[in-house]
Scaffold this active site. Structure first.
Site, short mmCIF file in Angstrom:
data_model
loop_
_atom_site.label_atom_id
_atom_site.label_comp_id
_atom_site.label_asym_id
_atom_site.label_seq_id
_atom_site.Cartn_x
_atom_site.Cartn_y
_atom_site.Cartn_z
CD GLU A 146 -16.75 -5.16 1.41
OE1 GLU A 146 -16.48 -3.94 1.50
OE2 GLU A 146 -15.92 -6.01 1.03
CG ASP A 293 -7.50 -7.87 5.25
OD1 ASP A 293 -8.49 -8.23 5.91
OD2 ASP A 293 -7.59 -7.46 4.07
CD GLU A 387 -7.78 -9.17 -6.25
OE1 GLU A 387 -8.83 -9.51 -5.69
OE2 GLU A 387 -7.02 -8.30 -5.78
CD GLU A 405 -6.17 -2.90 -0.12
OE1 GLU A 405 -7.33 -2.90 0.34
OE2 GLU A 405 -5.92 -2.97 -1.35
CB THR A 491 -9.93 -1.00 7.13
OG1 THR A 491 -9.17 -1.86 6.29
CG2 THR A 491 -11.42 -1.21 6.88
#
EC number: 3.2.1.-
Length: 630
Positions: A146, A293, A387, A405, A491
């Site tokens: 993160e 991902d 989710e 996304e 991303t």
């Protein structure tokens, strides 16, 4: 760069010269593909697009303004209580709090969004605040992943656009690479995480004390997720290319090399969780959602940014496996890496919504349209993407933390097709955010999409990504003060300039792929597709793909499907009946494949039919061929 040039997107390029052409072609091909209107919806007027773009600007102002007024310099805004979230002062939320490092996370994550939204004065003020107030030397344990994508990426994205504005001559004339120096400082703080025999980083690090010191309170972990270790190359390589310090790119490449070596060789899939010391897979399920991902995303984008063929080889190898085992259009279902014909779970998570956008970059438009439309139907049913949701589209986990996304994939599909249908999708997203998530102090995450209840949470990625993609969706080229095609999105939607591909290339480009497997070079498309041939002779191509999915969530068959009686009257081919099925007939096997059914030959000579996902859409799509078959 908006002109494709004489070569065109679909033309082959000699392998030795490919990387030199990446910066010149990738932005046009992979970031802003030629618009080809597929007539799936009525064109949206310039005035309405401007109105929606202005709505996005107002929404951003509401979110960003409340963060600055009520939360800054805290990492995040708590929109229900109108105050900042400070690590240690609020009840722990577990892993979610690993993103918070007492470094004004939301401000840093929002830097390049300000420029994209033409808020250059606010950007200049924000950069001054970051340089004046942000401390990266805090005694806080944070997520390496993160911190990389949000903070390091935010600083690099801010630096990229700061130097662009400085070159234009109006703003940032005082800027002297200060954000880059902060990024370099943070990069060195993250490097101790890579002190493992495998080269995979520890999942957490103490910003002040690093790893394995008593006061660090970290360094005992054994496992990390594949995305956590495989989503570093863009930011770390950019940091190396900007500064000339090669160590960052070297460490990120070593982690990617190790993940590639440890893939399951027969399926070419990777698991969700890996032991950072031994390389053993801890969780052996594989998909394209949470935990994996952005590993796939960064392999393809690393090829674009760095021009290294091995990254594209790896991505194409994985992508072939994904489409072979995980993709069951329009679904994307996790499987076991050792037994990829077996589904590992019966639900999907919201993070896989990025995948249609990645498929657009790959040039595989049809499955991108299918999965995106399925996700959109789920959103229309629940207002937001839960989710997690089951294969029959029931809510599995009801939360929705304002994830971007789906908006990302909507943007890329619109850029690839020019179909105004995707503008209407974006309009729906705007309306739902304002109607259901907007509160007086910002936008609140949904605690339960079924009840509409809120959570006192507004993650930094909401400002970093959601408003960026929504604004770009409705913006014309003249609405943006720089050429977005000169940059690639990380991303976290931070912008890195494509000219980095030819800067400080001191990292060895050894093709590590060939060390682990022999790959047929002819199998790979080294250039992006020409969007002019994505929809050959059919302006309704995208609409025809979406149409069977219009009622997939409600499990009612769309009107467009020919019913049995109508097919007989019209002279169409009668439906295939069970008693007529032949396991040796290729046409019959193709029908099974479209239904998500595989045929297994048993040792005693019998055959067994196995359906991988029981859900309404398959029944609808195949009603015309199987109705009355029993």
């Amino acid at each position: 760069m908006s002109e494709a040039g004489g070569r065109g997107c679909g033309s082959p390029v000699p392998q030795r010269a490919r990387w030199r052409l990446v910066a010149a072609t990738a932005a046009f091909c992979l970031v802003s593909a030629t618009s080809v209107w597929t007539a799936g919806a009525e064109p949206m007027s310039r005035e309405e697009k401007q109105k929606l773009g202005n709505q996005v600007l107002e929404m951003f102002d509401h979110a960003y303004g409340n963060y600055m007024e009520h939360a800054y310099p805290a990492d995040e805004l708590m929109p229900l209580t109108c105050r900042g979230r400070v690590r240690g002062q609020e009840p722990s939320r577990g892993d979610v709090d690993d993103a918070l490092g007492k470094f004004s996370l939301t401000l840093i994550d929002s830097l390049d969004t300000l420029v994209v939204l033409n808020k250059t004065k606010e950007f200049e003020d924000a950069v001054r605040k970051v340089l004046r107030d942000v401390n990266l030397d805090n005694d806080v344990v944070v997520s390496v992943f993160e911190t990389n994508i949000r903070v390091l990426g935010g600083l690099l994205g801010g630096h990229s656009l700061a130097i662009m504005l400085k070159e234009k001559g109006e703003y940032m004339q005082w800027y002297n690479d200060e954000l880059l120096q902060m990024a370099k400082q943070l990069g060195y703080k993250l490097l101790p995480a890579f002190n493992t025999t495998s080269g995979l980083p520890y999942p957490r690090i103490n910003l002040k004390f690093g790893i394995r010191k008593p006061e660090a309170r970290t360094g005992t972990e054994t496992d990390t997720c594949t995305a956590c270790a495989g989503t570093l190359i863009l930011e770390f390589a950019a940091l190396s290319r900007f500064t000339g310090a090669t160590i960052f790119e070297e460490y990120a490449r070593k982690a990617l090399d190790f993940l590639w070596e440890k893939r399951q060789r027969s399926s070419n899939l990777v698991g969700v969780t890996i032991n950072i010391h031994t390389g053993d897979w801890v969780r052996k399920d594989s998909g394209v959602g949470a935990g994996i991902d952005s590993y796939y995303e960064y392999l393809l984008k690393a090829y674009v940014l760095l021009g290294d063929d091995s990254f594209l080889e790896r991505f194409n190898t994985h992508y072939d496996a994904i489409m072979r085992y995980i993709s069951q259009p329009p679904l994307l279902l996790d499987v076991h890496i050792h037994k990829p014909m077996l589904n590992a779970r019966t639900w999907m998570d919201a993070l896989l919504a990025f995948f249609p956008g990645l498929q657009v970059l790959k040039g595989d438009i049809r499955p991108a349209i299918e999965t995106h439309e399925m996700l959109y139907q789920v959103i229309k049913k629940h207002n937001f993407l839960p989710e997690a949701f089951t294969t029959d589209f029931r809510v599995h986990w009801a939360q929705h933390p304002l994830r971007p996304e789906f908006a990302e994939s909507t943007y890329f599909l619109y850029k690839a097709t020019g179909d105004p249908y995707y503008l209407e999708v974006g309009k729906t997203l705007i309306e739902n955010l304002n109607k259901y998530a907007r509160v007086p102090c910002g936008f609140a995450a949904m605690k339960d999409v079924r009840t509409g209840s809120h959570e006192d949470r507004m993650d930094s990625f909401f400002l970093a990504e959601m408003f960026k993609y929504l604004y770009l969706l409705f913006a014309d080229k003249e609405d943006i003060i720089f050429d977005i095609e000169d940059y690639i999105f990380t991303t976290e939607a931070h912008l890195l300039p494509l000219w980095l591909s030819t800067t400080n290339q001191s990292i060895s480009k050894k093709n590590t792929t060939s060390e682990y497997t022999e790959l047929d070079d002819s199998n790979f498309d080294w250039t992006c597709p020409n969007t002019q041939i994505l929809f050959p002779n059919d302006p309704l191509y995208a609409q025809s793909i979406r149409e069977p999915l219009k009622n997939v969530v409600d499990k009612s068959c769309p009107r467009g499907i020919i019913r049995v009686e109508e097919s007989f009257r019209s002279g169409a081919k009668p439906p295939l009946r069970a008693r007529d099925f032949m396991a040796t007939n290729p046409e019959h096997l193709e029908i099974l494949k479209k239904m998500g059914v595989s045929l297994i030959h048993l040792k005693d000579g019998r055959v067994q039919l196995v359906q991988h996902a029981i859900q309404g859409s398959i029944d609808c799509w195949t009603s015309s061929v199987w109705a009355g078959s029993v």
